[in-house]
Design a protein around this motif. Structure first.
Motif, short mmCIF file in Angstrom:
data_model
loop_
_atom_site.label_atom_id
_atom_site.label_comp_id
_atom_site.label_asym_id
_atom_site.label_seq_id
_atom_site.Cartn_x
_atom_site.Cartn_y
_atom_site.Cartn_z
N THR A 193 -6.68 -13.53 3.12
CA THR A 193 -6.15 -14.61 3.96
C THR A 193 -4.73 -15.00 3.61
N ASP A 232 -12.30 -16.52 7.00
CA ASP A 232 -11.33 -16.21 5.96
C ASP A 232 -11.64 -17.00 4.68
N THR A 254 -12.06 -16.43 11.92
CA THR A 254 -10.94 -15.63 12.42
C THR A 254 -11.38 -14.54 13.38
N ARG A 255 -12.64 -14.16 13.35
CA ARG A 255 -13.15 -13.13 14.25
C ARG A 255 -14.60 -13.43 14.57
#
Length: 194
Positions: free
Chosen positions: A32, A79, A85-86
């Motif tokens: 990150t 992260d 983040t996904r």
């Protein structure tokens, strides 16, 4: 930071005037804060095939043709700071697969005194659940880049142009905004210069 697990087959012919590569990568997750690779798999596979021709049309100019394939598998990723983040935390944050393919031609070298670097790519594929559109979309996007320069003694006069397609209607069934496979692409000299 950019080394990933992979395999490569390469070679050349005709006194190195023709060069070819085939490569496969199983991408690693990025840290990150440092953006360096971790030892955790990202669940994204990338395959690349390209061919180069040196002295294409004129001595000193190399042309390449390439095909890139990316399969970004559905998963959740948080992260180090605990942030999702996904998939992207926009719209419908639901894991989905994205398969994208890129075909392109690029060149680098000189034609007489004119130094040239150029690229043109077409991206196509399928995002099974686009987070903005809220449905599956077909990927259809373009990119073009050109840099030309002339040297005068110690001075290099350079002009660069970059164009990527955008998406005027992100809610329809076509994703027309160009995106790279790998984050942090460089253009016009790299990340720390103009």
């Amino acid at each position: 930071s950019d080394s990933n697990l992979g395999a490569r087959l390469f070679g050349n012919a005709s006194n190195n005037r023709w060069q070819y590569n085939a490569a496969y990568f199983d991408l690693l997750e990025k840290d990150t804060n440092s953006d360096l690779n971790t030892f955790e798999k990202r669940e994204q596979k990338v395959a690349i095939a390209n061919v180069f021709r040196q002295d294409f049309l004129v001595p000193g100019y190399t042309l390449s043709a390439s095909f890139h394939y990316s399969k970004d598998e559905p998963n959740f990723h948080y992260d180090k700071n605990g942030i999702l983040t996904r998939p992207a935390p926009v719209g419908l944050p639901e894991p989905h697969e994205i398969v994208s393919k890129y075909v392109g031609v690029a060149g680098d070298g000189h034609v007489g005194r004119l130094n040239l670097s150029n690229a043109f790519y077409y991206a196509f594929g399928r995002d099974e659940l686009n987070v903005v559109a809220g449905k599956g979309v077909d990927i259809r996007a373009w990119l073009g880049a050109l840099e030309a320069s002339v040297d005068h003694d110690w001075l290099r006069v350079r002009v660069s142009g970059f164009w990527a397609s955008g998406d005027g209607d992100p809610g329809d069934e076509k994703a027309k905004g160009f995106d790279s496979i790998y984050d942090n692409p460089n253009f016009a000299g790299g990340p720390f210069s103009f």
